[in-house]
Enzyme design. Structure first.
Site, PDB file in Angstrom:
ATOM      1  N   CYS A   8       0.339   3.492   2.998  1.00  0.00           N
ATOM      2  CA  CYS A   8       0.968   2.912   4.193  1.00  0.00           C
ATOM      3  C   CYS A   8       2.463   3.224   4.210  1.00  0.00           C
ATOM      4  CB  CYS A   8       0.763   1.398   4.221  1.00  0.00           C
ATOM      5  SG  CYS A   8      -0.961   0.865   4.187  1.00  0.00           S
ATOM      6  N   CYS A  54      10.950   8.948  -3.085  1.00  0.00           N
ATOM      7  CA  CYS A  54      12.014   9.245  -2.121  1.00  0.00           C
ATOM      8  C   CYS A  54      11.482   9.142  -0.695  1.00  0.00           C
ATOM      9  CB  CYS A  54      12.585  10.642  -2.354  1.00  0.00           C
ATOM     10  SG  CYS A  54      13.238  10.925  -4.016  1.00  0.00           S
ATOM     11  N   CYS A  79       0.826  -1.213   0.000  1.00  0.00           N
ATOM     12  CA  CYS A  79       0.000   0.000   0.000  1.00  0.00           C
ATOM     13  C   CYS A  79       0.861   1.265   0.000  1.00  0.00           C
ATOM     14  CB  CYS A  79      -0.916  -0.038   1.226  1.00  0.00           C
ATOM     15  SG  CYS A  79      -1.586   1.549   1.722  1.00  0.00           S
ATOM     16  N   CYS A 137       9.572  14.400  -3.894  1.00  0.00           N
ATOM     17  CA  CYS A 137       9.475  13.105  -4.582  1.00  0.00           C
ATOM     18  C   CYS A 137       8.824  12.047  -3.698  1.00  0.00           C
ATOM     19  CB  CYS A 137      10.875  12.667  -5.008  1.00  0.00           C
ATOM     20  SG  CYS A 137      11.043  10.921  -5.380  1.00  0.00           S
TER      21      CYS A 137
END
Length: 359
Positions: free
Chosen positions: A54, A173, A51, A170
């Site tokens: 998550c 990232c 997910c 990002c």
């Protein structure tokens, strides 16, 4: 109690470390009702490993766990709903992540519908738990690079350096951040290994210099190649650890503990096997081989050679049971609370002594 028993105990110890390594308690069907609904309130995240939301929540939830780890009246926990579907079904979880608060002494939760930052979650837990805890910002083991220090850190020919070129906006990232922090933590005791990152959006000159066209970009700068090489491996902890171990000739696991290969020298292992299977009348001749081989070893291997030689002498003096008894003694110490540096020392000795166990 042979080598198999010793390795099994060692593996079990590693398992315990893995389960307890994070500040967020991992819940399963076996421990859920022993941890939740007892004498403390509990915030539980029901998540799935795949997910995206998550993964984005993970670093914030880890901060939450770190903030409350010393508070006995509150539990911060999580359940993998892919692995433990029965628990998640029982509590009506239909999307991820789902967060629920279980009051003290109750298995009837209330839904959490607030923000997803560590501060938002902390405020909620403080209100529900009747406490006043501030968010803990954990110390990072990742070395932060800038234009000013990049060359002095990355181009140091005494260091193997992994660099993440990232951008603050990002999403990939952000997802990588908690794993990358664990990589840095795993290798923090290796003085010749550096895990670093640089904001390539802010320091565009560095991104351009190393051909960075997307984020995150990972490059490895070994001692022998400061031009750098692309890291194209997996983005999970095990993949990073395996890569660093191969490239930097280290022997760490994902929790930063030395593996069963640490301290091992193939040529010395061969002599250890020879000694363990030899008759008493052959010991002096084999000891002489150990002394010659030990003197030939250089660098970190020189210190390992001395441990092999000392063990060989002890076995010659005290008999074959010395190695088995000493391995078991060291294992008992390792199962106690010891510093990381001491654990490294004991594991190296234990690994070397294991080479003398009869095959």
């Amino acid at each position: 109690m042979g080598r198999g028993w010793i390795l099994a105990v060692f593996a079990f110890t590693f398992l315990l470390v893995a389960v307890r390594s994070d500040d967020v308690t991992v819940l399963t069907p076996d421990n859920f009702e022993n941890e939740v609904g007892k004498d403390r309130g509990a915030l539980v995240e029901f998540y799935a490993p795949w997910c995206g939301h998550c993964k984005k929540l993970a670093p914030e939830y880890e901060k939450l766990g770190a903030s409350f780890k010393k508070i006995k009246s509150v539990l911060i926990a999580k359940v993998d709903c892919d692995e433990h579907k029965t628990i998640c079904s029982k509590y009506g979880v239909s999307g991820f992540p789902t967060l629920k608060w279980f009051p003290k002494g109750s298995l009837e939760p209330k839904d959490y519908n607030g923000g997803r930052t560590a501060e938002d979650l902390t405020n909620f837990v403080n209100t529900e738990g009747g406490i006043n805890v501030k968010v803990t910002v954990p110390t990072s083991e990742v070395v932060v690079l800038t234009s000013e220090n990049f060359d002095s850190v990355v181009l140091d020919e005494s260091k193997d350096v992994l660099v993440e070129f990232y951008a603050p906006w990002c999403g990939h990232c952000k997802n990588l951040a908690p794993t990358y922090e664990k990589v840095a933590t795993a290798f923090k005791s290796e003085k010749d290994v550096v895990i670093a990152n640089v904001d390539a959006d802010k320091y565009k000159d560095l991104g351009e210099k190393y051909g960075v066209s997307g984020f995150p970009t990972l490059k490895f700068f070994p001692k022998t190649n400061k031009a750098g090489e692309d890291y194209d491996g997996g983005r999970d902890l095990d993949a990073f650890v395996a890569f660093i171990n191969e490239k930097a000739h280290t022997n760490r696991d994902g929790q930063g503990r030395l593996t069963s290969l640490a301290g091992k020298v193939v040529s010395m292992d061969d002599l250890a096997h020879e000694l363990s299977n030899a008759g008493v009348h052959e010991h002096e001749a084999i000891l002489a081989k150990f002394e010659v081989m030990s003197e030939r070893l250089t660098g970190p291997y020189a210190s390992y050679g001395k441990i092999y030689l000392k063990a060989a002498k002890k076995i010659t003096e005290k008999g074959a049971d010395y190695a088995k008894n000493e391995v078991e003694r060291l294992q008992r110490i390792l199962e106690k609370s010891v510093s990381a540096a001491k654990a490294d020392e004991l594991i190296v000795k234990k690994n070397i002594l294991s080479s003398f166990l009869a095959q």
